[in-house]
Design a protein around this motif. Structure first.
Motif, PDB file in Angstrom:
ATOM      1  N   ALA A 211      56.197  31.363  32.145  1.00 59.51           N
ATOM      2  CA  ALA A 211      57.434  30.606  32.289  1.00 59.51           C
ATOM      3  C   ALA A 211      57.412  29.695  33.518  1.00 59.51           C
ATOM      4  O   ALA A 211      58.461  29.274  33.994  1.00 59.51           O
ATOM      5  N   ARG A 212      56.202  29.413  34.033  1.00 59.92           N
ATOM      6  CA  ARG A 212      56.027  28.472  35.138  1.00 59.92           C
ATOM      7  C   ARG A 212      56.650  28.941  36.443  1.00 59.92           C
ATOM      8  O   ARG A 212      57.105  28.144  37.258  1.00 59.92           O
ATOM      9  N   SER A 213      56.694  30.238  36.636  1.00 53.66           N
ATOM     10  CA  SER A 213      57.121  30.805  37.915  1.00 53.66           C
ATOM     11  C   SER A 213      55.974  31.635  38.470  1.00 53.66           C
ATOM     12  O   SER A 213      55.243  32.279  37.716  1.00 53.66           O
ATOM     13  N   GLU A 214      55.819  31.607  39.774  1.00 50.04           N
ATOM     14  CA  GLU A 214      54.759  32.375  40.416  1.00 50.04           C
ATOM     15  C   GLU A 214      55.390  33.466  41.270  1.00 50.04           C
ATOM     16  O   GLU A 214      55.896  33.194  42.362  1.00 50.04           O
ATOM     17  N   PRO A 215      55.400  34.710  40.778  1.00 48.22           N
ATOM     18  CA  PRO A 215      56.019  35.783  41.565  1.00 48.22           C
ATOM     19  C   PRO A 215      55.227  36.049  42.839  1.00 48.22           C
ATOM     20  O   PRO A 215      54.012  35.825  42.884  1.00 48.22           O
ATOM     21  N   PRO A 216      55.891  36.533  43.889  1.00 55.39           N
ATOM     22  CA  PRO A 216      55.220  36.783  45.169  1.00 55.39           C
ATOM     23  C   PRO A 216      54.417  38.075  45.189  1.00 55.39           C
ATOM     24  O   PRO A 216      53.956  38.493  46.257  1.00 55.39           O
ATOM     25  N   ALA A 217      54.263  38.713  44.049  1.00 55.33           N
ATOM     26  CA  ALA A 217      53.516  39.962  43.962  1.00 55.33           C
ATOM     27  C   ALA A 217      52.893  40.055  42.576  1.00 55.33           C
ATOM     28  O   ALA A 217      53.315  39.373  41.640  1.00 55.33           O
ATOM     29  N   ARG A 218      51.887  40.908  42.458  1.00 58.64           N
ATOM     30  CA  ARG A 218      51.214  41.100  41.185  1.00 58.64           C
ATOM     31  C   ARG A 218      51.365  42.551  40.748  1.00 58.64           C
ATOM     32  O   ARG A 218      51.378  43.463  41.579  1.00 58.64           O
ATOM     33  N   ILE A 219      51.459  42.765  39.435  1.00 63.65           N
ATOM     34  CA  ILE A 219      51.574  44.129  38.920  1.00 63.65           C
ATOM     35  C   ILE A 219      50.207  44.809  38.926  1.00 63.65           C
ATOM     36  O   ILE A 219      49.224  44.279  38.400  1.00 63.65           O
ATOM     37  N   VAL A 220      50.150  45.973  39.549  1.00 67.62           N
ATOM     38  CA  VAL A 220      48.970  46.837  39.513  1.00 67.62           C
ATOM     39  C   VAL A 220      49.400  48.140  38.848  1.00 67.62           C
ATOM     40  O   VAL A 220      50.353  48.785  39.303  1.00 67.62           O
ATOM     41  N   PHE A 284      40.644  51.483  28.784  1.00 65.22           N
ATOM     42  CA  PHE A 284      40.020  50.434  29.589  1.00 65.22           C
ATOM     43  C   PHE A 284      40.295  49.080  28.949  1.00 65.22           C
ATOM     44  O   PHE A 284      40.217  48.930  27.722  1.00 65.22           O
ATOM     45  N   ASP A 285      40.651  48.105  29.765  1.00 58.39           N
ATOM     46  CA  ASP A 285      40.793  46.735  29.305  1.00 58.39           C
ATOM     47  C   ASP A 285      40.134  45.840  30.344  1.00 58.39           C
ATOM     48  O   ASP A 285      40.519  45.860  31.527  1.00 58.39           O
ATOM     49  N   ARG A 286      39.140  45.065  29.914  1.00 64.24           N
ATOM     50  CA  ARG A 286      38.353  44.274  30.857  1.00 64.24           C
ATOM     51  C   ARG A 286      39.228  43.293  31.657  1.00 64.24           C
ATOM     52  O   ARG A 286      39.115  43.197  32.873  1.00 64.24           O
ATOM     53  N   LYS A 287      40.119  42.592  30.951  1.00 71.37           N
ATOM     54  CA  LYS A 287      40.950  41.609  31.640  1.00 71.37           C
ATOM     55  C   LYS A 287      41.869  42.276  32.661  1.00 71.37           C
ATOM     56  O   LYS A 287      42.006  41.789  33.799  1.00 71.37           O
ATOM     57  N   GLU A 291      41.492  41.691  36.711  1.00 68.61           N
ATOM     58  CA  GLU A 291      42.618  41.121  37.449  1.00 68.61           C
ATOM     59  C   GLU A 291      42.931  41.947  38.689  1.00 68.61           C
ATOM     60  O   GLU A 291      43.209  41.408  39.757  1.00 68.61           O
ATOM     61  N   VAL A 292      42.891  43.277  38.554  1.00 65.49           N
ATOM     62  CA  VAL A 292      43.142  44.147  39.708  1.00 65.49           C
ATOM     63  C   VAL A 292      42.025  44.010  40.737  1.00 65.49           C
ATOM     64  O   VAL A 292      42.280  43.804  41.932  1.00 65.49           O
ATOM     65  N   LEU A 293      40.768  44.108  40.280  1.00 67.63           N
ATOM     66  CA  LEU A 293      39.643  44.095  41.211  1.00 67.63           C
ATOM     67  C   LEU A 293      39.444  42.738  41.863  1.00 67.63           C
ATOM     68  O   LEU A 293      38.834  42.637  42.929  1.00 67.63           O
ATOM     69  N   GLY A 294      39.959  41.689  41.238  1.00 65.86           N
ATOM     70  CA  GLY A 294      39.858  40.362  41.823  1.00 65.86           C
ATOM     71  C   GLY A 294      41.027  39.997  42.715  1.00 65.86           C
ATOM     72  O   GLY A 294      41.091  38.860  43.210  1.00 65.86           O
TER      73      GLY A 294
END
Length: 407
Positions: A211-220, A284-287, A291-294
């Motif tokens: 939706a073209r918003s960049e949250p200040p945190a990522r879900i882990v 397990f999901d590669r993506k 995303e977490v490890l990167g």
């Protein structure tokens, strides 16, 4: 065109739809849920505890909304005949080094306006005869409920009030319109809405970026695994028994919970999940994992808590280690008393600096509001969160209309 589109059919998304229907009478509302049932993920994979608000920083949204949400949800359950039990919770200090933190919890409960009772060792034994502790606290407003049943009733009420409910309807794409959004789904085609509310839980950050918003945190994602006491040993626990949480670690520690069906669950631990919906150890999901490890924030968190993280991983694979943690509270528990139970996955928002987002996180976007962190006690506080979101949406709409009129 719908007035409001809510993505996510957990208790927060459904409670938000209810609040919007009450605040904007006659509004056209649609709720999208990608699964075949409501509360299919975080809302339906938790321990079913009605939290009191003891742990949360005074003045935080969690502290405010948990207390209000607890009272609102208890009233809702009574009104709609949903089974629940305000049984109270015991927090037990089993070592002398925990007594200072127990006192801090007591003071925090007072600051949050809660009735909290101090217990000595005998007081703990009176309430939970098989728990061995030096001291404890009793929090009378904690309880238990089945959140799947709560979610089903929320959905029924939304339907009765004219809302549109779309199960089996994953959202795949979002496009900005001059007056709202086009929402493209995998199974039911496209929809249009004037305002978008993202309550997608484990997927909330990705949906926000769509939706073209960049949250200040990522879900882990963190998986919490449970065991269940065999029926013959349920007498070991009466209600809810928690340890004193380690203030250096962001989770509450393994504890005992009586569910509304009478079963007793023990857990959870907290281990990194290799899949956002990874309820089994081998999922397990590669993506998801890449995303977490990167993500630099994850490695900063790991650097701070690597010892605790390794201990949690060891407890995940070694039942004896899990049992030893439980024996700190109930020495009589043995390995043979425990059977594997289900697991849940917590959508934890993590900042780039490695800090866990400790409070509810609402991110504003163009004609949109994204709930990018709704950790425990979100289920307890769902009705209060729904009202808070509805108020924020009303303010955003007013602001947008004012800006449009001034052009």
């Amino acid at each position: 065109m719908y007035d409001f589109a809510i993505v996510g059919g957990g208790v927060v998304g459904l409670a938000t739809a209810l609040a919007l229907a009450e605040r904007f009478v006659g509004a056209e509302i649609v709720v999208f849920e990608k699964e075949a049932t409501w509360a299919a993920h975080q809302s339906g994979h938790n321990s079913g505890v009605l939290h009191s608000g003891l742990y949360y920083r005074p003045g935080s949204l969690k502290a405010q909304l948990c207390k209000a949400g607890n009272a609102a949800l208890v009233a809702f359950c009574r009104e709609h005949g949903i089974a629940h039990d305000i049984c109270g919770k015991v927090i037990a200090a089993t070592e002398a080094r925990e007594l200072a933190d127990l006192e801090k919890l007591y003071r925090r409960g007072q600051e949050n306006g809660l009735a909290v009772e101090k217990l000595d060792a005998e007081g703990v034994r009176r309430m939970e005869p098989h728990v061995r502790a030096l001291a404890g606290l009793f929090v009378p407003t904690a309880g238990i409920v089945d959140y799947r049943e709560v979610a089903r009733r929320y959905a029924e009420l939304i339907g009765e009030r004219g809302g549109t409910l779309r199960l089996n309807c994953p959202v795949e794409r979002l496009e900005v319109l001059a007056k709202g959004w086009t929402i493209e789904t995998k199974t039911s085609g496209s929809f249009e809405a004037r305002f978008l509310i993202n309550c997608a839980g484990l997927w909330s950050d990705r949906l926000a970026r769509l939706a073209r918003s960049e949250p200040p945190a990522r879900i882990v994602p963190f998986r919490g695994e449970y065991y269940e006491l065999v029926s013959e040993k349920r007498y070991l626990i009466n209600n809810l028994v928690y340890p004193v949480p380690d203030p250096a670690f962001p989770f509450l520690g393994v504890h005992f919970t009586r569910l509304i069906d009478g079963s007793i669950h023990a857990g959870p631990n907290a281990v990194l999940s290799f899949k956002r919906e990874g309820y089994q150890k081998g999922d397990f999901d590669r993506k998801d994992l890449q995303e977490v490890l990167g993500y630099g924030g994850f490695w900063k968190l790991a650097a701070r808590h690597w010892r605790a993280g390794l201990a949690e991983q060891w407890r995940s694979w070694n039942k004896a280690a899990f049992v030893k943690s439980l024996q700190r509270l109930v020495p009589e528990v043995q390995s043979a008393d425990l059977l594997p139970a289900g697991a849940g996955v917590r959508a934890q928002a993590l900042r780039p600096d490695g800090g866990l987002v400790d409070d509810f996180l609402l991110v504003e976007g163009p004609r949109a509001l994204h709930v990018c962190n709704a950790p425990s006690p979100a289920a307890t506080a769902s009705l209060a969160i729904g009202q808070a979101i509805a108020e924020r949406v009303a303010a955003l709409r007013l602001q947008h209309n004012s800006n449009a009129a001034s052009m």
